[in-house]
Design an enzyme around this catalytic site. Structure first.
Site, PDB file in Angstrom:
ATOM      1  N   GLU A  27       0.812  -1.220   0.000  1.00 51.68           N
ATOM      2  CA  GLU A  27       0.000   0.000   0.000  1.00 51.68           C
ATOM      3  C   GLU A  27       0.846   1.271   0.000  1.00 51.68           C
ATOM      4  O   GLU A  27       0.428   2.318  -0.491  1.00 51.68           O
ATOM      5  CB  GLU A  27      -0.969   0.032   1.179  1.00 51.68           C
ATOM      6  CG  GLU A  27      -2.108  -0.978   1.084  1.00 51.68           C
ATOM      7  CD  GLU A  27      -1.744  -2.342   1.656  1.00 51.68           C
ATOM      8  OE1 GLU A  27      -0.561  -2.576   1.972  1.00 51.68           O
ATOM      9  OE2 GLU A  27      -2.674  -3.179   1.799  1.00 51.68           O
ATOM     10  N   PHE A  50     -10.944  -6.996  14.709  1.00 48.21           N
ATOM     11  CA  PHE A  50      -9.900  -7.477  13.805  1.00 48.21           C
ATOM     12  C   PHE A  50      -9.619  -6.419  12.738  1.00 48.21           C
ATOM     13  O   PHE A  50     -10.528  -5.922  12.085  1.00 48.21           O
ATOM     14  CB  PHE A  50     -10.356  -8.793  13.152  1.00 48.21           C
ATOM     15  CG  PHE A  50      -9.384  -9.304  12.130  1.00 48.21           C
ATOM     16  CD1 PHE A  50      -8.115  -9.742  12.509  1.00 48.21           C
ATOM     17  CD2 PHE A  50      -9.722  -9.324  10.781  1.00 48.21           C
ATOM     18  CE1 PHE A  50      -7.208 -10.199  11.565  1.00 48.21           C
ATOM     19  CE2 PHE A  50      -8.818  -9.783   9.835  1.00 48.21           C
ATOM     20  CZ  PHE A  50      -7.554 -10.209  10.229  1.00 48.21           C
ATOM     21  N   GLN A  51      -8.365  -6.074  12.593  1.00 44.44           N
ATOM     22  CA  GLN A  51      -7.883  -5.088  11.615  1.00 44.44           C
ATOM     23  C   GLN A  51      -8.511  -3.704  11.799  1.00 44.44           C
ATOM     24  O   GLN A  51      -8.724  -2.969  10.840  1.00 44.44           O
ATOM     25  CB  GLN A  51      -8.080  -5.587  10.184  1.00 44.44           C
ATOM     26  CG  GLN A  51      -7.218  -6.827   9.899  1.00 44.44           C
ATOM     27  CD  GLN A  51      -7.089  -7.158   8.430  1.00 44.44           C
ATOM     28  OE1 GLN A  51      -8.035  -6.956   7.669  1.00 44.44           O
ATOM     29  NE2 GLN A  51      -5.944  -7.689   8.040  1.00 44.44           N
ATOM     30  N   LYS A 103     -17.223  -0.877   6.538  1.00 43.28           N
ATOM     31  CA  LYS A 103     -17.717  -1.916   5.611  1.00 43.28           C
ATOM     32  C   LYS A 103     -19.229  -1.820   5.403  1.00 43.28           C
ATOM     33  O   LYS A 103     -19.729  -1.930   4.284  1.00 43.28           O
ATOM     34  CB  LYS A 103     -17.354  -3.299   6.176  1.00 43.28           C
ATOM     35  CG  LYS A 103     -17.746  -4.430   5.265  1.00 43.28           C
ATOM     36  CD  LYS A 103     -17.240  -5.755   5.798  1.00 43.28           C
ATOM     37  CE  LYS A 103     -17.509  -6.865   4.786  1.00 43.28           C
ATOM     38  NZ  LYS A 103     -16.949  -8.144   5.216  1.00 43.28           N
ATOM     39  N   MET A 161      24.333   8.338   1.243  1.00 36.51           N
ATOM     40  CA  MET A 161      24.236   9.632   1.905  1.00 36.51           C
ATOM     41  C   MET A 161      24.522   9.527   3.406  1.00 36.51           C
ATOM     42  O   MET A 161      25.142  10.423   3.997  1.00 36.51           O
ATOM     43  CB  MET A 161      22.847  10.250   1.658  1.00 36.51           C
ATOM     44  CG  MET A 161      22.711  11.667   2.166  1.00 36.51           C
ATOM     45  SD  MET A 161      23.932  12.769   1.416  1.00 36.51           S
ATOM     46  CE  MET A 161      22.998  13.513   0.088  1.00 36.51           C
TER      47      MET A 161
HETATM   48  C1  LIG Z   1      12.384   5.574   4.701  1.00 29.74           C
HETATM   49  C2  LIG Z   1      13.700   6.187   4.983  1.00 29.74           C
HETATM   50  N1  LIG Z   1      14.539   5.623   5.867  1.00 29.74           N
HETATM   51  C3  LIG Z   1      15.750   6.183   6.121  1.00 29.74           C
HETATM   52  C4  LIG Z   1      16.131   7.337   5.503  1.00 29.74           C
HETATM   53  C5  LIG Z   1      17.459   7.984   5.813  1.00 29.74           C
HETATM   54  N2  LIG Z   1      18.321   8.005   4.606  1.00 29.74           N
HETATM   55  C6  LIG Z   1      18.483   9.088   3.836  1.00 29.74           C
HETATM   56  S1  LIG Z   1      19.487   8.831   2.547  1.00 29.74           S
HETATM   57  C7  LIG Z   1      19.784   7.264   3.021  1.00 29.74           C
HETATM   58  C8  LIG Z   1      20.715   6.384   2.240  1.00 29.74           C
HETATM   59  C9  LIG Z   1      20.246   6.115   0.866  1.00 29.74           C
HETATM   60  O1  LIG Z   1      21.049   5.099   0.304  1.00 29.74           O
HETATM   61  P1  LIG Z   1      20.823   4.620  -1.174  1.00 29.74           P
HETATM   62  O2  LIG Z   1      19.389   4.384  -1.423  1.00 29.74           O
HETATM   63  O3  LIG Z   1      21.721   3.480  -1.450  1.00 29.74           O
HETATM   64  O4  LIG Z   1      21.210   5.905  -2.035  1.00 29.74           O
HETATM   65  P2  LIG Z   1      22.594   6.693  -2.155  1.00 29.74           P
HETATM   66  O5  LIG Z   1      22.645   7.698  -1.058  1.00 29.74           O
HETATM   67  O6  LIG Z   1      23.693   5.675  -2.045  1.00 29.74           O
HETATM   68  O7  LIG Z   1      22.515   7.325  -3.489  1.00 29.74           O
HETATM   69  C10 LIG Z   1      19.075   6.942   4.194  1.00 29.74           C
HETATM   70  C11 LIG Z   1      19.154   5.654   4.893  1.00 29.74           C
HETATM   71  C12 LIG Z   1      15.196   7.907   4.598  1.00 29.74           C
HETATM   72  N3  LIG Z   1      15.457   9.060   3.979  1.00 29.74           N
HETATM   73  N4  LIG Z   1      14.023   7.311   4.350  1.00 29.74           N
END
Ligand SMILES: Cc1ncc(C[n+]2csc(CCOP(=O)(O)OP(=O)(O)O)c2C)c(N)n1
Length: 578
Positions: A67, A129-130, A179, A492
Site C-alpha cells: 500500500e 480485527f484489523q 464496511k 548519503m
Molecule cells: C524511509 C527512509 N529511511 C531512512 C532514511 C534515511 N536516509 C536518507 S538517505 C539514506 C541512504 C540512501 O542510500 P541509497 O538508497 O543506497 O542511495 P545513495 O545515497 O547511495 O545514493 C538513508 C538511509 C530515509 N530518507 N528514508
C-alpha cells in the site's frame, strides 16, 4: 386522485432505481470526479467495493504489491498532472501502510485522496480485527480527513475530499469508510455539483496593493533574486515566471521541488541553493537586495542557519498558504495567493530592466563553481554517478520525466540533470522518503502515457524498499525505466558518517540481490553497466525498449556529494571536499 397515484408510483419507481449501496455510490462519485485510475490493494472490509468494481470499467484499479507504493503512485500521478491522485487500502495494516505515502504527499503539497476501508460501524472502538483509528493517525499528515458514518453522507464527503485535496495549497485527504457503509443502501440523487465549506476559502488572487508594493521594490532593486519552489509547478506559472525573469533580468534560484519550473540551461538559471546547492546560488541570495520567494516554504535544507540566511535583503513572499508567510523568515511584503495569478498582475507593474553589474558578479562566482565541478569530474573513476546523470539528461534530450529516491543519487540528479521540460522532476523533498522512486514513477507514467518517457533514478538502498513493484509494472504493463546507482552502501548516510562521525561506517554497507537477475525474475529487461563507454548506449537501449527496464550502474563506493553545508551551518560555509 388518479393523478396523485400515478405521480406517487413514478416517484417510487425512481426511488428504487436510484437507491444504491455505498460501494456503488462511491464508484458513481469517482467517475463523476473524472477518476480513471486507483492504486490500491484489497482486504476484507473493502470486498463490497471490489465486488462492484467490474460494473464500472471506467475505473482502472492498479493492484500494487504494497500500500505504501499505492500512495506514492497516486502522488506521482498527481504531481505529474496536477490532478488529484487516488489510492486505497483496507482497514488496519492496509491503512497504516498508506501512512508514509500520505505524509510524503503532505510535505510536498501533492493532491491525493486516500480511501480506506474501516471495520463495521458497530465494531468501531472495540479493537476489532484489523481495526485502526486511521483518521486519528493521519490527522497531522492530511489536509483534512473523515470517517463516514452514514451512507447518505458519502457523496458530499467525496466531493469535499476532492475539492480540498485539489484546491488552495494541494495536499492529501483521507476518507475512511466502514464496511457496512459500503453495503447499506440510500437514495442517491447524483454527485453534488458544488460544495460549500465554511472556513475553507483559499485566497487565490493576491492583494492588489501588496502586489504594487512588490513591483515597486523589484523596480528599485539593484541585486534582485527569484527563489522559486513547488508552488510554481502546482500553479503552472512557468510562462509568467519566465516573463518576470527575462523582462526584469532577474536570476532564478530553484528549490529541489522548483528545479524543473525554469530550464537549467537558461542563462538566468542559477540552480539549487542550500545544503547541496550551488555555491553561486547561495552567494547570490546572501548578497541580493530583494529576494522574491514564490511557492516555497524556506525549508531548512534551503536556508541553512536562519541567522545568516538572506540578511541583506528585503523579502517578498508569494504563497497560497498564509501559514507559510513569516513562519521561518521575516517577510517585508507578504502576498497570499496563487503564484500564477499573482505573477499575472505583478508582471503588469514590473519594468524592463538590466542588472549587468549584478549578473557579472554572479558570473564570476559561477566560474569558480564550474571550475570546481570540472576538477571533480576529471578526478573521478571509470563510472562516476555525476557522469551517468549528465549523460541521462543528454540522451533523453528534455523529453523525460525523472523521479528519484532519496540520497546521494537524488542530489546528483538535482545538480547534474539538464531540466528542459516543465514539471519534469518528481522527488520526495519534504519528507525525504526512501522507496518513493519506483512507485511514483509508475503513477507518473500512467498519468503521462506512452509519449513521455518516465525514468526513476534510485539508490541500491532506496530501490530495495519498494522493489516488489517490479511485479506491478509487469502485470499492469507500466513502461517505466529504472536507473540504480549501485554503490553497495547507504551512500548519503555513509557520507555523513565520513564527514561528521569520524568515518565509523556502522550499518551503511548494504548488500542487495543481483538486480539484473532480480529484474529478469520479475520479467523486466535489465542491463548492468560498469564503464563510462556503455552509459549512453545502454540508456538509449533501455529507453527504446517497449516495456519496463532496469539498468544496474555499478558506481564507486565512497564518492560524495559536494558542496555540502553542515546541518545547522551557514550556507556560506559549504565544504567542497572531505
Ligand atoms: C524511509 C527512509 N529511511 C531512512 C532514511 C534515511 N536516509 C536518507 S538517505 C539514506 C541512504 C540512501 O542510500 P541509497 O538508497 O543506497 O542511495 P545513495 O545515497 O547511495 O545514493 C538513508 C538511509 C530515509 N530518507 N528514508
Amino acid at each position: 386522485m388518479a393523478t396523485t397515484t400515478s405521480t406517487q408510483q413514478q416517484a417510487d419507481v425512481r426511488f428504487t432505481q436510484r437507491e444504491l449501496d455505498g460501494a456503488r455510490i462511491l464508484c458513481e462519485c469517482l467517475i463523476a470526479e473524472g477518476v480513471q485510475i486507483i492504486f490500491g490493494y484489497p482486504g476484507g472490509v473493502l470486498l463490497p467495493l471490489y465486488h462492484v468494481f467490474s460494473e464500472y470499467p471506467e475505473i482502472r484499479h492498479i493492484l500494487v504489491r504494497h500500500e505504501q507504493a499505492a500512495a506514492h503512485a497516486a502522488d506521482g500521478y498527481a504531481r505529474a498532472t496536477n490532478k488529484v491522485g487516488v489510492c486505497m487500502g483496507t482497514s488496519g495494516p492496509g491503512a497504516t501502510n498508506l501512512v508514509t505515502g500520505i505524509a510524503t504527499a503532505m510535505m510536498d503539497s501533492a493532491p491525493v485522496v486516500a480511501l480506506t476501508g474501516q471495520v463495521t460501524r458497530s465494531l468501531i472502538g472495540r479493537d476489532a480485527f484489523q481495526e485502526t483509528d486511521i483518521t486519528g493517525i493521519t490527522l497531522p499528515i492530511t489536509k483534512h480527513n473523515w470517517l463516514v458514518m452514514d451512507t447518505a453522507d458519502l457523496a458530499t464527503t467525496i466531493k469535499k475530499a476532492f475539492h480540498i485535496a485539489g484546491t488552495g495549497r494541494p495536499g492529501p485527504v483521507l476518507v475512511d469508510i466502514p464496511k457496512d457503509v459500503f453495503t447499506s443502501k440510500t437514495y442517491f440523487s447524483g454527485y453534488p455539483a458544488e460544495v460549500k465549506m465554511r472556513g475553507y476559502n483559499p485566497t487565490v488572487f493576491g492583494h492588489a496593493r501588496q502586489i504594487k508594493q512588490a513591483a515597486k521594490l523589484i523596480n528599485e532593486a539593484q541585486r534582485p533574486v527569484l527563489l522559486v519552489g513547488h508552488g510554481v509547478t502546482t500553479s503552472e506559472a512557468y510562462n509568467e515566471l519566465m516573463e518576470l525573469a527575462e523582462r526584469a533580468e532577474i536570476p532564478v534560484i530553484s528549490t529541489l521541488q522548483g528545479l524543473s519550473s525554469f530550464p537549467t540551461a537558461h542563462p538566468l538559471s542559477l540552480g539549487m541553493p542550500g545544503m547541496h546547492g550551488n555555491l553561486h546560488a547561495n552567494h547570490a541570495i546572501n548578497e541580493s537586495d530583494v529576494l522574491i520567494a514564490m511557492g516555497m516554504r524556506f525549508d531548512d535544507r534551503v536556508t541553512g542557519n536562519l541567522k545568516s540566511f538572506a540578511r541583506n535583503c528585503k523579502i517578498i513572499h508569494i504563497d497560497i498558504d498564509p501559514a507559510e508567510i513569516g513562519k521561518n523568515v521575516p517577510v517585508h511584503i507578504p502576498i497570499v495567493g496563487d503564484v500564477k495569478k499573482v505573477l499575472q498582475v505583478l508582471n503588469l507593474h514590473v519594468n524592463a530592466a538590466k542588472h549587468t553589474e549584478w549578473l557579472e558578479k554572479i558570473t564570476h562566482w559561477r566560474g569558480k563553481d564550474a571550475a570546481r565541478r570540472e576538477n571533480e569530474m576529471a578526478r573521478l573513476g571509470v563510472l562516476p554517478p555525476q557522469f551517468i546523470i549528465k549523460t541521462l539528461g543528454e540522451v533523453l534530450g528534455g523529453e523525460a520525466v525523472i523521479t528519484t529516491d532519496v540520497g546521494q543519487h537524488q542530489m546528483y540528479v538535482a545538480q547534474h540533470f539538464n531540466f528542459r521540460k516543465a514539471n519534469s522532476l518528481i522527488s520526495s523533498g519534504g519528507l525525504g522518503t526512501m522507496g518513493f522512486g519506483l512507485p511514483s514513477a509508475m503513477g507518473a507514467k500512467m498519468a503521462l502515457g506512452e509519449n513521455v518517457p518516465v525514468w526513476t533514478v534510485t539508490g541500491d538502498g532506496g530501490f530495495q524498499m519498494n522493489m516488489q513493484e517490479l511485479a506491478t509494472c509487469v502485470q499492469e504493463k507500466i513502461n517505466v525505466k529504472i536507473a540504480i546507482l549501485n554503490n553497495g552502501v547507504l551512500g548519503m548516510i555513509r557520507q555523513w558518517q565520513q564527514v561528521f562521525y569520524d568515518g565509523r561506517y556502522h550499518s551503511t554497507p548494504i548488500t542487495g540481490p543481483d538486480f539484473v537477475k532480480l529484474a529478469e525474475a520479475f520479467g523486466v529487461r535489465a542491463w548492468r553497466v560498469t564503464h563510462r563507454d556503455e552509459v549512453a548506449r545502454t540508456i538509449q537501449e533501455a529507453n527504446d525498449w517497449d516495456g519496463p527496464a532496469l539498468i544496474d550502474f555499478i558506481i564507486p563506493q565512497g564518492e560524495n556529494v559536494f558542496p555540502m553545508v553542515p546541518p545547522g551551518g551557514s550556507n556560506l560555509d559549504a565544504i567542497t571536499e572531505a
